[in-house]
Design a protein around this motif. Structure first.
Motif, PDB file in Angstrom:
ATOM      1  N   PRO A 122       0.683  -1.135   0.000  1.00  0.00           N
ATOM      2  CA  PRO A 122      -0.073   0.045   0.102  1.00  0.00           C
ATOM      3  C   PRO A 122       1.005   1.135  -0.033  1.00  0.00           C
ATOM      4  O   PRO A 122       1.906   1.357   0.388  1.00  0.00           O
ATOM      5  CB  PRO A 122      -0.767  -0.328   1.249  1.00  0.00           C
ATOM      6  N   ILE A 123       0.234   2.523  -0.426  1.00  0.00           N
ATOM      7  CA  ILE A 123       0.924   3.452  -0.915  1.00  0.00           C
ATOM      8  C   ILE A 123       0.369   4.651  -0.005  1.00  0.00           C
ATOM      9  O   ILE A 123      -0.583   4.899   0.305  1.00  0.00           O
ATOM     10  CB  ILE A 123       0.956   3.873  -2.510  1.00  0.00           C
ATOM     11  N   SER A 124       1.386   5.716   0.011  1.00  0.00           N
ATOM     12  CA  SER A 124       0.932   6.922   0.924  1.00  0.00           C
ATOM     13  C   SER A 124       1.736   8.083   0.182  1.00  0.00           C
ATOM     14  O   SER A 124       2.904   7.901  -0.167  1.00  0.00           O
ATOM     15  CB  SER A 124       1.331   6.992   2.356  1.00  0.00           C
ATOM     16  N   GLY A 125       0.940   9.195   0.119  1.00  0.00           N
ATOM     17  CA  GLY A 125       1.674  10.532  -0.299  1.00  0.00           C
ATOM     18  C   GLY A 125       0.924  11.156  -1.198  1.00  0.00           C
ATOM     19  O   GLY A 125       1.233  12.533  -1.483  1.00  0.00           O
ATOM     20  N   GLY A 126      -0.114  10.798  -1.878  1.00  0.00           N
ATOM     21  CA  GLY A 126      -0.865  11.747  -2.769  1.00  0.00           C
ATOM     22  C   GLY A 126      -0.704  11.807  -4.095  1.00  0.00           C
ATOM     23  O   GLY A 126       0.431  11.443  -4.627  1.00  0.00           O
ATOM     24  N   ALA A 127      -1.295  12.393  -4.928  1.00  0.00           N
ATOM     25  CA  ALA A 127      -1.139  12.553  -6.327  1.00  0.00           C
ATOM     26  C   ALA A 127       0.078  12.932  -6.719  1.00  0.00           C
ATOM     27  O   ALA A 127       0.786  12.760  -7.553  1.00  0.00           O
ATOM     28  CB  ALA A 127      -2.408  13.189  -7.070  1.00  0.00           C
ATOM     29  N   ALA A 128       0.456  14.221  -6.075  1.00  0.00           N
ATOM     30  CA  ALA A 128       1.663  14.813  -6.552  1.00  0.00           C
ATOM     31  C   ALA A 128       3.206  14.292  -6.256  1.00  0.00           C
ATOM     32  O   ALA A 128       3.887  14.176  -7.051  1.00  0.00           O
ATOM     33  CB  ALA A 128       1.710  16.495  -5.914  1.00  0.00           C
ATOM     34  N   LYS A 129       3.066  13.542  -5.009  1.00  0.00           N
ATOM     35  CA  LYS A 129       4.220  12.774  -4.963  1.00  0.00           C
ATOM     36  C   LYS A 129       4.121  11.544  -5.760  1.00  0.00           C
ATOM     37  O   LYS A 129       5.242  11.114  -6.106  1.00  0.00           O
ATOM     38  CB  LYS A 129       4.341  12.470  -3.373  1.00  0.00           C
ATOM     39  N   ALA A 130       3.153  11.000  -6.098  1.00  0.00           N
ATOM     40  CA  ALA A 130       2.990   9.609  -7.079  1.00  0.00           C
ATOM     41  C   ALA A 130       3.680  10.161  -8.357  1.00  0.00           C
ATOM     42  O   ALA A 130       4.600   9.527  -8.903  1.00  0.00           O
ATOM     43  CB  ALA A 130       1.574   9.254  -7.282  1.00  0.00           C
ATOM     44  N   ALA A 131       3.216  11.378  -8.964  1.00  0.00           N
ATOM     45  CA  ALA A 131       3.797  11.997 -10.341  1.00  0.00           C
ATOM     46  C   ALA A 131       5.308  12.240 -10.135  1.00  0.00           C
ATOM     47  O   ALA A 131       5.988  12.111 -11.231  1.00  0.00           O
ATOM     48  CB  ALA A 131       2.913  13.162 -10.574  1.00  0.00           C
ATOM     49  N   ASP A 132       5.743  12.411  -9.004  1.00  0.00           N
ATOM     50  CA  ASP A 132       7.321  12.882  -8.434  1.00  0.00           C
ATOM     51  C   ASP A 132       8.132  11.498  -8.481  1.00  0.00           C
ATOM     52  O   ASP A 132       9.189  11.713  -8.060  1.00  0.00           O
ATOM     53  CB  ASP A 132       7.235  13.864  -7.624  1.00  0.00           C
ATOM     54  N   GLY A 133       7.629  10.615  -8.146  1.00  0.00           N
ATOM     55  CA  GLY A 133       8.016   9.360  -8.001  1.00  0.00           C
ATOM     56  C   GLY A 133       8.544   9.433  -6.320  1.00  0.00           C
ATOM     57  O   GLY A 133       9.599   8.755  -5.936  1.00  0.00           O
ATOM     58  N   LEU A 134       7.701  10.072  -5.419  1.00  0.00           N
ATOM     59  CA  LEU A 134       8.141  10.308  -4.012  1.00  0.00           C
ATOM     60  C   LEU A 134       7.368   9.571  -3.006  1.00  0.00           C
ATOM     61  O   LEU A 134       7.105   9.996  -2.243  1.00  0.00           O
ATOM     62  CB  LEU A 134       8.175  11.746  -3.813  1.00  0.00           C
ATOM     63  N   LEU A 135       6.494   8.474  -3.429  1.00  0.00           N
ATOM     64  CA  LEU A 135       5.715   7.891  -2.530  1.00  0.00           C
ATOM     65  C   LEU A 135       6.376   7.161  -1.394  1.00  0.00           C
ATOM     66  O   LEU A 135       7.547   7.137  -1.487  1.00  0.00           O
ATOM     67  CB  LEU A 135       5.100   6.916  -3.306  1.00  0.00           C
TER      68      LEU A 135
END
Length: 300
Positions: A122-135
């Protein structure tokens, strides 16, 4: 440098699409699948690929499953058009939805029976971090699954927490995270509207509390949405009845009382009842405002 892999992302919502972008940016051949054709077309426009599950799956190294819940995850993996039946032994499923730990263990066993590795991730971080590879990824599974998934993890995550070899441990930790996140959003909404009842405008509350001991990440991230009167869904209200419901189901099975979680859940349920389910989860503040006869920024 990590060798280029063949990666599929199933579920191109706000998180999955960003994860697919991150895989592309890292140089991996990336296929996208979604029930919304426009999401797939958008990924193709950025260099992604499309195709049918039966034709694509045999060549995949990794399939990241980024759908809404356990029901959708099971359908994607083992439904009539499920991906696992077409994957080759040694390839890896990276399961990213918030699901109960027992469900993760069930899916891992079914994948293992077909020779496919399974990482409960499972992941955490939100859409912006997903797009930046920072999950942040809370992962558990056998060492072979971590090794097989490494290319995707490197591309998509800033931090991968190795929670051990037992599938389900990642999902258990995600439940802890969602308990806190949901409670903190509801508490943020309560604090903002409580301040409003005392004549303190939301912007002023944000300015002061973000620099004081009462702050939280959710307060600093979500309160600006209320101040701006902007409820475009970065993370929607609809997520929380599901996720906090999972937390309470786990707690019930463990005979653990979680009263604060239960109260927060009811506020999100009330928000969906007001027709706010598709709005940003900061819109739970509207429940408090309505009950107190208050007007929030951006409202007439």
């Amino acid at each position: 440098m990590t060798k280029a892999k063949s990666i599929a992302v199933v579920g191109l919502g706000s998180m999955g699409f960003g994860m697919a972008q991150s895989a592309l940016r890292a140089g991996h051949a990336t296929w996208g699948f979604d029930v919304a054709p426009d999401r797939v077309e958008k990924l193709i426009g950025e260099g992604g690929k499309s195709g049918s599950i039966p034709s694509v799956a045999p060549g995949l190294d990794i399939a990241a499953i980024v759908v809404l819940n356990a029901h959708q995850t099971k359908a994607v993996l083992f439904g009539d058009t499920g991906i696992v039946q077409h994957m080759t032994p040694g390839s890896c499923v990276v399961s990213c939805a918030t699901v109960p730990p027992d469900f993760a263990r069930e899916m891992a066993a079914k994948c293992t029976a077909r020779g496919v590795l399974y990482l409960d991730a499972p992941i955490s971080g939100g859409a912006a971090k997903a797009a930046d590879g920072l999950l942040k990824i809370m992962a558990s599974g056998p060492p072979a699954a971590f090794e097989a998934a490494q290319a995707a993890l490197d591309a998509m995550a800033e931090t991968v927490f190795d929670l051990g070899a037992e599938p389900g441990c990642g999902s258990a930790m995600k439940a802890v995270n969602q308990l806190l996140a949901g409670v903190h959003i509801a508490a943020m909404a309560e604090a903002i509207t409580f301040g409003k009842s005392q004549g303190i405008e939301p912007g002023r509350t944000l300015d002061v509390i973000s620099k004081c001991a009462g702050t939280s990440w959710m307060f600093e991230n979500r309160a600006p949405h209320i101040v701006a009167g902007d409820y475009s869904p970065r993370s929607s209200v609809n997520i929380w009845p599901k996720d906090l419901g999972i937390v309470l189901d786990i707690a019930k099975a463990a005979r653990f009382s979680a009263p604060i979680t239960a109260v927060a859940l009811q506020q999100f349920v009330a928000a969906t009842g007001m027709g706010l389910g598709g709005e940003d989860d900061a819109a739970v503040a509207k429940v408090y405002a309505r009950n107190a006869g208050l007007t929030l920024p951006g409202e007439a």
